[in-house]
Design an enzyme around this catalytic site. Structure first.
Site, PDB file in Angstrom:
ATOM      1  N   ASP A   8       1.388  11.317 -15.187  1.00 14.82           N
ATOM      2  CA  ASP A   8       0.317  12.226 -15.602  1.00 14.82           C
ATOM      3  C   ASP A   8       0.896  13.641 -15.502  1.00 14.82           C
ATOM      4  OD1 ASP A   8       0.321  12.847 -12.915  1.00 14.82           O
ATOM      5  OD2 ASP A   8      -1.772  12.332 -12.548  1.00 14.82           O
ATOM      6  N   CYS A  66       2.597  10.170 -10.464  1.00 19.03           N
ATOM      7  CA  CYS A  66       1.416  11.037 -10.515  1.00 19.03           C
ATOM      8  C   CYS A  66       1.553  12.009  -9.341  1.00 19.03           C
ATOM      9  CB  CYS A  66       0.113  10.228 -10.469  1.00 19.03           C
ATOM     10  SG  CYS A  66      -0.091   9.193  -9.008  1.00 19.03           S
ATOM     11  N   THR A  68       0.538  11.795  -6.157  1.00 18.52           N
ATOM     12  CA  THR A  68       0.908  11.122  -4.908  1.00 18.52           C
ATOM     13  C   THR A  68       1.590   9.767  -5.120  1.00 18.52           C
ATOM     14  OG1 THR A  68      -1.224  10.029  -4.947  1.00 18.52           O
ATOM     15  CG2 THR A  68      -1.092  12.095  -3.689  1.00 18.52           C
ATOM     16  N   HIS A  99      11.465  -7.248  -0.191  1.00 20.95           N
ATOM     17  CA  HIS A  99      10.431  -8.164   0.306  1.00 20.95           C
ATOM     18  C   HIS A  99       9.311  -8.426  -0.699  1.00 20.95           C
ATOM     19  CE1 HIS A  99      11.326  -7.720   4.899  1.00 20.95           C
ATOM     20  NE2 HIS A  99      12.391  -8.014   4.172  1.00 20.95           N
ATOM     21  N   HIS A 134       9.844 -14.688   1.342  1.00 20.64           N
ATOM     22  CA  HIS A 134       9.068 -13.714   0.565  1.00 20.64           C
ATOM     23  C   HIS A 134       8.620 -14.293  -0.771  1.00 20.64           C
ATOM     24  CE1 HIS A 134      10.246 -10.963   3.630  1.00 20.64           C
ATOM     25  NE2 HIS A 134      11.528 -11.174   3.378  1.00 20.64           N
TER      26      HIS A 134
END
Ligand code: RB5
Length: 366
Positions: A8, A66, A68, A99, A134
């Protein structure tokens, strides 16, 4: 590696730096926008487009930025098959691959410097999934997705890119792409795929309760609640799609839009436009098989809006990230239904890998 990239406004600068870095490292990048840090861009649509590119296999990995990294990961993880991880440090970046087998990396453009982002990207791309115990956990997530997630949730919102990933559509699209498919078969497939796509595109039509007399009694049923539809093919390739749609919705009105590319400006110029008179009251489906540069699709949408059209969807078989960007930026209210998002455009504006020139293949003109 083929990498789908998006941001963004808050992630734009880091996205651009990441793009330069990836290209320098020899990766193939599909950029899903946004194209500036000045104009606010809502992150969900970019996240959905990148996630679809990854889960469809068109891109091997996705990277989203973005402010964060959080919004991008929340949105991307709504797409069936996406495993997006917010990684704003090296440890998490490494673990998200080792993982969690994350297929999408999201980062915070307001948190990281360009150097930090480059390091995270490099570690994230280089780290392999460890598998073992995993694997079992990833399989549990995939099992849950198969049981509970639909790729067609909430089609009622506006301004979405909806990839119709129904197996029948995808199967037919593969045959359509095949260069050995004959003109006759190509035309039939386009009609069939368009019909199947419109089945999904009309999923949110309102219905009302009614009753009907069967030979043996009264049955309660539903009818479409007075919605008027218009199908608007972009000449010439859209015509065959509209034939397929009209088989399902024979009472829809049909408009036509003709556009050519000005050889000097390369801008689309309208040479024909005839739409139903009451276009403002209709749900309009503009149909064109290929969304390449997005120039003619955006112009066709503008032509319908200029004549009063309000509720508009664009239905195309194959889209390029570049074209999706152009249409989303110029008409953020329009839903785009597509059966595939391909890699990129070549120097002549053809979608790669695409299917060649849809008009020529439909009408046998080459
Ligand atoms: C935009 O201001 C910001 O909210 C967005 O970039 C992102 O950080 C959301 O998670």
């Amino acid at each position: 590696m083929k990498i789908a990239l998006g941001s963004d406004h808050a992630g734009y600068t880091i996205k651009e730096a990441t793009k330069d870095y990836l290209k320098k490292e020899g990766h193939e990048v599909s950029d899903f926008g946004t194209n500036s840090s000045d104009r606010p861009t809502d992150y969900p649509e970019v996240a959905f487009a990148v996630a679809h590119s990854v889960v469809s296999g068109r891109s091997e990995r996705g990277i989203l930025v973005c402010g964060t990294g959080i919004g991008m990961s929340i949105a991307a993880n709504k797409v069936h098959g996406a495993r997006a991880a917010v990684c704003n440090d090296l440890y998490v970046a490494r673990m998200s691959r080792a993982h969690n087998d994350a297929n999408i990396l999201t980062m915070g453009g307001r948190i990281l410097t360009e150097d930090q982002a480059r390091e995270i990207v490099s570690v994230w791309l280089e780290t392999a999934f460890e598998g073992g115990r995993h694997e079992r956990r990833i399989e549990a997530i995939e099992r849950y997705e198969r049981l509970h997630m639909s790729s067609q949730d909430s089609l009622t919102e506006e301004g979405r890119v909806i990839v119709i990933d129904h197996p029948l559509v995808q199967h037919k699209l593969t045959t359509l792409r095949d260069k050995t498919t004959s003109v006759k078969e190509f035309r039939e497939l386009v009609q069939e795929i368009a019909g199947l796509m419109v089945y999904e595109a009309t999923r949110s039509l309102q219905v009302e309760d009614t009753e009907v007399e069967t030979p043996l009694g009264t049955a309660r049923g539903k009818t479409i609640a007075g919605k008027k539809l218009a199908v608007v093919p972009v000449l010439r390739a859209g015509l065959v799609m509209s034939d397929g749609i009209l088989r399902l919705i024979p009472n829809a009105k049909v408009g036509h839009i003709g556009l050519y590319r000005d050889p000097e400006t390369l801008e689309p110029v309208e040479y024909y436009c005839k739409l139903p008179k009451d276009i403002e009251e209709r749900d309009v489906m503009i149909v064109d098989p290929m969304l390449a540069t997005g120039g003619s699709a955006a112009a066709a949408i503008s032509a319908v809006k200029d004549r009063g059209g309000k509720r508009i969807s664009l239905i195309c078989l194959i889209s390029a990230p570049e074209g999706l960007n152009v249409v989303r930026n110029s008409h953020p209210d329009v839903n785009i239904f597509t059966a595939a998002i391909d890699d990129h455009l070549d120097g002549h504006g053809y979608i790669i890998p695409g299917l060649g020139d849809a008009g020529d293949r439909l009408f046998g003109t080459r």
